[in-house]
Design a protein around this motif. Structure first.
Motif, PDB file in Angstrom:
ATOM      1  N   LEU A  44      14.752  28.966 -30.713  1.00 29.02           N
ATOM      2  CA  LEU A  44      15.298  27.545 -30.481  1.00 29.02           C
ATOM      3  C   LEU A  44      14.040  26.777 -30.635  1.00 29.02           C
ATOM      4  CD1 LEU A  44      17.129  28.261 -27.422  1.00 29.02           C
ATOM      5  CD2 LEU A  44      17.986  28.784 -29.518  1.00 29.02           C
ATOM      6  N   GLU A  67      12.934  24.058 -29.820  1.00 30.14           N
ATOM      7  CA  GLU A  67      11.892  23.376 -28.774  1.00 30.14           C
ATOM      8  C   GLU A  67      11.025  24.385 -28.254  1.00 30.14           C
ATOM      9  OE1 GLU A  67      15.177  23.909 -29.034  1.00 30.14           O
ATOM     10  OE2 GLU A  67      16.015  24.287 -27.250  1.00 30.14           O
ATOM     11  N   LEU A  68      11.393  25.820 -28.374  1.00 24.45           N
ATOM     12  CA  LEU A  68      10.513  26.843 -27.951  1.00 24.45           C
ATOM     13  C   LEU A  68       9.200  27.080 -28.511  1.00 24.45           C
ATOM     14  CD1 LEU A  68      13.150  29.525 -26.442  1.00 24.45           C
ATOM     15  CD2 LEU A  68      11.846  27.597 -24.999  1.00 24.45           C
ATOM     16  N   ARG A 109       6.836  25.126 -28.401  1.00 20.04           N
ATOM     17  CA  ARG A 109       5.759  24.700 -27.583  1.00 20.04           C
ATOM     18  C   ARG A 109       4.861  25.865 -26.797  1.00 20.04           C
ATOM     19  NH1 ARG A 109       5.885  19.216 -26.961  1.00 20.04           N
ATOM     20  NH2 ARG A 109       7.770  18.146 -27.225  1.00 20.04           N
ATOM     21  N   HIS A 110       5.638  27.000 -26.852  1.00 20.31           N
ATOM     22  CA  HIS A 110       5.057  28.278 -26.126  1.00 20.31           C
ATOM     23  C   HIS A 110       4.129  28.729 -27.354  1.00 20.31           C
ATOM     24  CE1 HIS A 110       7.834  28.468 -22.516  1.00 20.31           C
ATOM     25  NE2 HIS A 110       8.518  27.721 -23.264  1.00 20.31           N
ATOM     26  N   PRO A 149       8.956  32.895 -25.910  1.00 19.65           N
ATOM     27  CA  PRO A 149       9.412  33.938 -24.809  1.00 19.65           C
ATOM     28  C   PRO A 149      10.107  35.139 -25.232  1.00 19.65           C
ATOM     29  CG  PRO A 149       9.533  31.596 -24.460  1.00 19.65           C
ATOM     30  CD  PRO A 149       8.949  31.509 -25.674  1.00 19.65           C
ATOM     31  N   VAL A 171      16.455  23.327 -24.671  1.00 20.80           N
ATOM     32  CA  VAL A 171      15.814  24.270 -23.353  1.00 20.80           C
ATOM     33  C   VAL A 171      14.475  23.502 -22.715  1.00 20.80           C
ATOM     34  CG1 VAL A 171      14.385  26.251 -22.599  1.00 20.80           C
ATOM     35  CG2 VAL A 171      16.153  26.541 -24.170  1.00 20.80           C
ATOM     36  N   TRP A 219      11.126  21.972 -21.219  1.00 19.04           N
ATOM     37  CA  TRP A 219       9.532  22.543 -21.157  1.00 19.04           C
ATOM     38  C   TRP A 219       9.227  22.361 -19.702  1.00 19.04           C
ATOM     39  CZ3 TRP A 219       5.840  25.249 -23.110  1.00 19.04           C
ATOM     40  CH2 TRP A 219       4.757  24.865 -23.044  1.00 19.04           C
ATOM     41  N   LEU A 230      13.722  34.045 -18.024  1.00 19.45           N
ATOM     42  CA  LEU A 230      13.177  33.461 -19.310  1.00 19.45           C
ATOM     43  C   LEU A 230      13.665  31.908 -19.504  1.00 19.45           C
ATOM     44  CD1 LEU A 230      14.526  36.349 -21.556  1.00 19.45           C
ATOM     45  CD2 LEU A 230      12.077  35.638 -21.066  1.00 19.45           C
ATOM     46  N   PRO A 231      12.667  31.235 -20.063  1.00 20.91           N
ATOM     47  CA  PRO A 231      12.826  29.700 -20.202  1.00 20.91           C
ATOM     48  C   PRO A 231      14.361  29.595 -20.800  1.00 20.91           C
ATOM     49  CG  PRO A 231      10.834  30.322 -21.073  1.00 20.91           C
ATOM     50  CD  PRO A 231      11.544  31.670 -20.695  1.00 20.91           C
ATOM     51  N   GLN A 232      14.748  30.403 -21.659  1.00 19.81           N
ATOM     52  CA  GLN A 232      16.163  29.959 -22.436  1.00 19.81           C
ATOM     53  C   GLN A 232      17.123  30.463 -21.352  1.00 19.81           C
ATOM     54  OE1 GLN A 232      14.071  32.226 -23.212  1.00 19.81           O
ATOM     55  NE2 GLN A 232      14.619  33.913 -24.384  1.00 19.81           N
TER      56      GLN A 232
END
Lengths: 368, 368
Positions: A32, A34-35, A37-38, A42, B54, B56, B187-189
């Protein structure tokens, strides 16, 4: 139902997507955006492409890796034996060689990635080169073949997923036999209990569910080495093997999304655009540019987090009301940069054309 | 680019899939059917549907849950405060209410699930009902509203994802505020740091990234409660709210797959077919049948692993050369069973028609 062993050849497709393509899109998943950013994606959100089925391995204690062919001391090893060797960990950005396929017109009928087939993880395991050397390399080794325990059919040919590398490629890339991802045992879908990690290469080289390593004295001619993962202009083209990642940048789309169209809606204010950029074979990223409506600006690069990992960047955009198109473009230390438009490849490999993000900027702040 | 705040209404679609549908299929992912062998779906392989982005959340220590509306002692709590409450864990099968949408003809333009939008996890957290009661319930509470921190636009309406339950529904279903999944932090998602888990209901009720709980004295009329997640025969139909899971069985497809078509190829020998079955609101599965080419046979059921979890089953199929179609069908303790063909719903909710698996059985053993 067609017999998969005598298939109708696949073709190129325009416009809408076949049911088979959409099923593959559900089965395999991208990150995704937006992830991004990590620093480390994840676990579970890392892109995932499984050609066949994820093998069922209820107990890693029953699993063994066979090492054979041109080695003086062939044999098999357990996971515990591998884990007693020197530990090595590398942060690696992996990307599918087919990333961007669905944006080439016409597109090859296969996994219809847009731009999401990427992820970064800290892979832990042991270096492969010393392990092979300790076994005693035979004379005339041309290729080292990695075979997974996943088996299926493609193009009418039944085979286990297998790929090869030369000894030089193994040494230069620091190939790992990996049993952990971000500090946890591999998930079943990411190769449990053991996989190959080839830093700097597209993901097809990093064979999952590794069951056998064979050293051979001829170039490996397996299906996944010769029939596919080759850049070709047309079906008759002998082509060029797909190897290293191509230079690419992606951004986290700003604002908030519309559920169905994924068009972004943002407020008329400063927006810090954030993203990642990477290239192949450990070549550093030197520059990232961002375009707002066709005008390019240099982004600010963060420090690299690893030789084979993506690099963060940001750029501040002053959003004004109305529709906008944002793009980003990376350039690496070898001077390679991304094209604005997709470059033709018959099977849709290596399309690193610039990402395009549509943003609708509202006149005023949200009223809800 | 169309303004998402003034969208063209979506429609029904025949045949091939729009680019928007295929992008959603990549963004959200289903379980790989072969992973149904795991009692608990491996983390990251559980089906995932994220309407917006998702959020942040770099540090859970900065996060708080607000509790307000008709309670005597409104206020906010930290994750640490919630984690000091009595721990509860429940194995829960979750499924998307739109699972099967892409098999309804014509289909609604949305997430084009086939049959893969399911997963089972051990969710850990604390029971919600006592937490609300300790705060002092006000008079006349009609609905308890759960709001996530994910925000976006659907149907031209900007909103944070929010759903409601009545106090009776919360008590009867044993609703959890969950911070762990299979023993690990979310998990973030999947909702980090905190989400709702509503056992026995379709997944839309289990709000992720929970930021606010509000007790109100009128029926909640939020977008995700009234505009969608409603069974309707047509757009004018007031409809019936989507709530509990419908009875369903899925099998692990036997043999090995063809990469593109996913048609299965098997050998002409006994095949143990394995699968899972579940129903809604904790109603037990009583029977699973398997059809090979139209003839139905009773499968053997394994012991349940939890009141709200799927139940394993198997049946031995003697595969003979040629093409075959396999189906499976579950029946629950309330006598509800699956239809053979999809039942119409205008937005494609609740299609629990029997799974169909095409298998090509070879004449002889593989020669490769």
């Amino acid at each position: 139902m067609a017999d998969p062993l005598n298939p109708t050849p696949r073709t190129h497709q325009h416009g809408d997507f076949a049911r088979e393509e959409t099923r593959l899109a559900h089965r395999n998943h991208g990150v995704l955006l937006e992830l991004l950013r990590h620093d480390l994606t994840p676990v579970g959100a890392h892109y995932l492409l499984t050609h066949f089925d994820v093998p069922w391995v209820p107990d890693a204690a029953d699993w063994r890796l066979d090492i054979g062919g041109l080695v003086e001391r062939p044999g098999s090893v357990s996971l515990a034996e591998l884990q007693s060797r020197p530990y090595a960990e590398e942060i690696v950005t992996l990307e599918c060689a087919g990333n961007g396929r669905a944006l080439i017109e016409p597109r090859w009928q296969s996994q219809p990635w847009h731009d999401e087939a990427v992820g970064t993880a800290a892979w832990g395991g042991t270096l492969l080169a010393p392990l092979l050397e300790e076994r005693g390399l035979g004379d005339g080794v041309v290729d080292v073949v990695f075979e997974g325990s996943d088996r299926g059919i493609d193009g009418g040919v039944e085979h286990a997923f297998a790929r090869s590398l030369t000894l030089d490629q193994i040494r230069e890339s620091g190939v790992l036999l990996a049993w952990s991802m971000n500090g946890h045992p591999l998930l079943p879908q990411h190769g449990f209990p053991l996989r190959v990690i080839v830093p700097g290469w597209f993901g097809m080289a990093s064979v999952k569910w590794l069951s056998r390593i064979t050293l051979i004295d001829t170039p490996f001619d397996g299906y996944q080495q010769r029939k596919t993962y080759v850049y070709r202009q047309d079906a008759a083209d002998e082509g060029v093997p797909v190897r290293g990642l191509k230079v690419r940048a992606l951004m986290v789309p700003p604002g908030i999304p519309d559920w169905y169209s994924r068009t972004r809606v943002a407020l008329p204010e400063a927006q810090r655009l954030f993203g990642r950029a990477w290239s192949g074979h450990g070549v550093p990223i030197e520059r990232v540019e961002v375009s707002a409506d066709g005008e390019w600006h240099d982004a600010t690069l963060a420090a690299p987090v690893g030789r084979f990992a993506w690099r963060a960047w940001h750029w501040d955009w002053q959003a004004t009301p109305g529709p906008h198109e944002l793009m980003c473009r990376a350039t690496d230390a070898n001077g390679r940069t991304q094209p604005i438009e997709p470059v033709w490849d018959t099977a849709g490999f290596g399309n690193n054309a610039c990402q395009r993000v549509s943003v609708w900027v509202r006149d005023t702040a949200a009223d809800t």
